[in-house]
Design a protein around this motif. Structure first.
Motif, PDB file in Angstrom:
ATOM      1  N   LEU A  78      -0.800 -32.330 -46.203  1.00  0.00           N
ATOM      2  CA  LEU A  78      -1.661 -31.103 -46.832  1.00  0.00           C
ATOM      3  C   LEU A  78      -1.727 -30.094 -46.007  1.00  0.00           C
ATOM      4  O   LEU A  78      -2.305 -30.276 -44.800  1.00  0.00           O
ATOM      5  CB  LEU A  78      -2.814 -31.832 -47.536  1.00  0.00           C
ATOM      6  N   PRO A  79      -1.643 -28.767 -46.549  1.00  0.00           N
ATOM      7  CA  PRO A  79      -1.910 -27.554 -45.784  1.00  0.00           C
ATOM      8  C   PRO A  79      -3.529 -27.624 -45.839  1.00  0.00           C
ATOM      9  O   PRO A  79      -4.233 -28.218 -46.631  1.00  0.00           O
ATOM     10  CB  PRO A  79      -1.337 -26.663 -46.615  1.00  0.00           C
ATOM     11  N   SER A  80      -3.855 -26.670 -45.144  1.00  0.00           N
ATOM     12  CA  SER A  80      -5.223 -26.190 -44.954  1.00  0.00           C
ATOM     13  C   SER A  80      -5.814 -25.353 -45.933  1.00  0.00           C
ATOM     14  O   SER A  80      -5.088 -24.121 -45.928  1.00  0.00           O
ATOM     15  CB  SER A  80      -5.762 -25.947 -43.552  1.00  0.00           C
ATOM     16  N   TYR A  81      -6.461 -25.639 -46.998  1.00  0.00           N
ATOM     17  CA  TYR A  81      -6.558 -24.381 -47.973  1.00  0.00           C
ATOM     18  C   TYR A  81      -7.885 -23.638 -47.762  1.00  0.00           C
ATOM     19  O   TYR A  81      -8.847 -24.388 -47.465  1.00  0.00           O
ATOM     20  CB  TYR A  81      -6.938 -25.169 -49.332  1.00  0.00           C
ATOM     21  N   ASN A  82      -7.986 -22.623 -47.711  1.00  0.00           N
ATOM     22  CA  ASN A  82      -9.058 -21.667 -47.441  1.00  0.00           C
ATOM     23  C   ASN A  82     -10.151 -21.647 -49.021  1.00  0.00           C
ATOM     24  O   ASN A  82     -10.011 -20.282 -49.473  1.00  0.00           O
ATOM     25  CB  ASN A  82      -8.463 -20.199 -47.091  1.00  0.00           C
ATOM     26  N   VAL A  83     -10.584 -22.704 -49.258  1.00  0.00           N
ATOM     27  CA  VAL A  83     -11.247 -22.616 -50.384  1.00  0.00           C
ATOM     28  C   VAL A  83     -12.689 -23.275 -50.180  1.00  0.00           C
ATOM     29  O   VAL A  83     -12.652 -24.495 -49.659  1.00  0.00           O
ATOM     30  CB  VAL A  83     -10.568 -23.510 -51.469  1.00  0.00           C
ATOM     31  N   SER A  84     -13.526 -22.761 -50.628  1.00  0.00           N
ATOM     32  CA  SER A  84     -15.177 -23.184 -50.393  1.00  0.00           C
ATOM     33  C   SER A  84     -15.364 -24.476 -51.335  1.00  0.00           C
ATOM     34  O   SER A  84     -14.984 -24.614 -52.314  1.00  0.00           O
ATOM     35  CB  SER A  84     -16.120 -22.464 -50.628  1.00  0.00           C
ATOM     36  N   SER A  85     -15.913 -25.519 -50.556  1.00  0.00           N
ATOM     37  CA  SER A  85     -16.050 -26.888 -51.251  1.00  0.00           C
ATOM     38  C   SER A  85     -17.322 -26.658 -52.302  1.00  0.00           C
ATOM     39  O   SER A  85     -18.267 -26.079 -52.278  1.00  0.00           O
ATOM     40  CB  SER A  85     -16.784 -27.941 -50.280  1.00  0.00           C
TER      41      SER A  85
END
Length: 262
Positions: free
Chosen positions: A251-258
């Motif tokens: 999986l890529p690193s998604y720039n999304v806040s948890s």
């Protein structure tokens, strides 16, 4: 166009048979329109809300809705419906489902096993993936081709026979355990929903590594006896965990806040 060439042309009671591809590129034959499937899902969902106890716990409903909203925000607009609806059912069943037409049901028993928001997101992402991949349409179409689905075809097209064949209809949509009729998704569909759902929950800011812990919890919950309803037709625990771990590593690193759903 290549997947069209691999599909077999089938003459059925429907005028047009649509050959398509799933989100993972797998070939599918889908005989029913998005509108037909959405109508069938909505009708079945309304029946379930009548037949089963709906939870009125405000905290539980807000929690499940928060996790679901975080995921559906990353789902593109779907043909056949414009809004996702979530209902929490007050039941000890360790289960959840999503129906064509954007209908999502979560049983309170699941929350005893999916112990945090990331694990709940794993399940909800998996169930939404079934809808995105047209798995109910695919299963209904397979039944039709085998000449076993004529009655279900009529139901899907909106005739008055829905009540008479309700059990078979519910089973075709993945609700067979609840309604005493078994028409399970195939292992291929379940594995596909695992992969698509994992990508979806990770893209939504949830921790995909928690998916492995969830299925370990599911294995413990079975206690060596009948597995939870959610696992009744799924790949084995060890196979599923291995496949999820392999996918997590790619999986890529998604720039999304948890999300903060509590």
């Amino acid at each position: 166009m290549q997947h069209w060439l691999k599909c077999t042309t089938v003459v059925t009671t429907l005028a047009i048979a649509a050959c398509s591809a799933s989100p993972t590129g797998r070939n599918q034959l889908l005989l029913f329109s998005d509108q037909d499937m959405s109508s069938l899902g909505a009708q079945s969902f309304e029946q379930m809300k009548t037949d089963q106890k709906v939870s009125t716990n405000a905290k539980t409903n807000a929690y499940v809705q928060c996790v679901t909203n975080a995921i559906t925000e990353h789902v593109p607009p779907q043909p056949g419906f414009s809004k996702w609806e979530v209902v929490v059912f007050d039941s000890k069943q360790v289960n959840a489902f999503a129906l064509p037409g954007g209908k999502i049901g979560v049983y309170t028993g699941l929350l005893d096993v999916a112990v945090n928001q990331d694990q709940l997101a794993t399940v909800i992402g998996h169930e939404i993936a079934h809808v995105l991949a047209d798995h109910s349409n695919e299963r209904l179409s397979q039944s039709q081709i085998a000449n076993a689905g004529l009655q279900i075809t009529n139901i899907a097209l909106g005739t008055s026979e829905y009540a008479q064949y309700r059990g078979a209809t519910m089973a075709a949509l993945g609700l067979g355990v609840q309604y005493g009729v078994l028409m399970p998704y195939g292992r291929t569909q379940e594995s596909e929903a695992d992969i698509v759902g994992l990508e979806l929950m990770a893209k939504s800011g949830f921790d995909p590594r928690q998916s492995v812990d969830l299925w370990k919890n599911m294995a413990k919950a079975s206690g060596g006896q009948q597995p939870p309803e959610l696992l009744s037709t799924h790949p084995s625990h060890s196979t599923r965990i291995q496949d999820l771990q392999a996918k997590i590593n790619t999986l890529p690193s998604y720039n999304v806040s948890s999300p903060n759903c509590g």
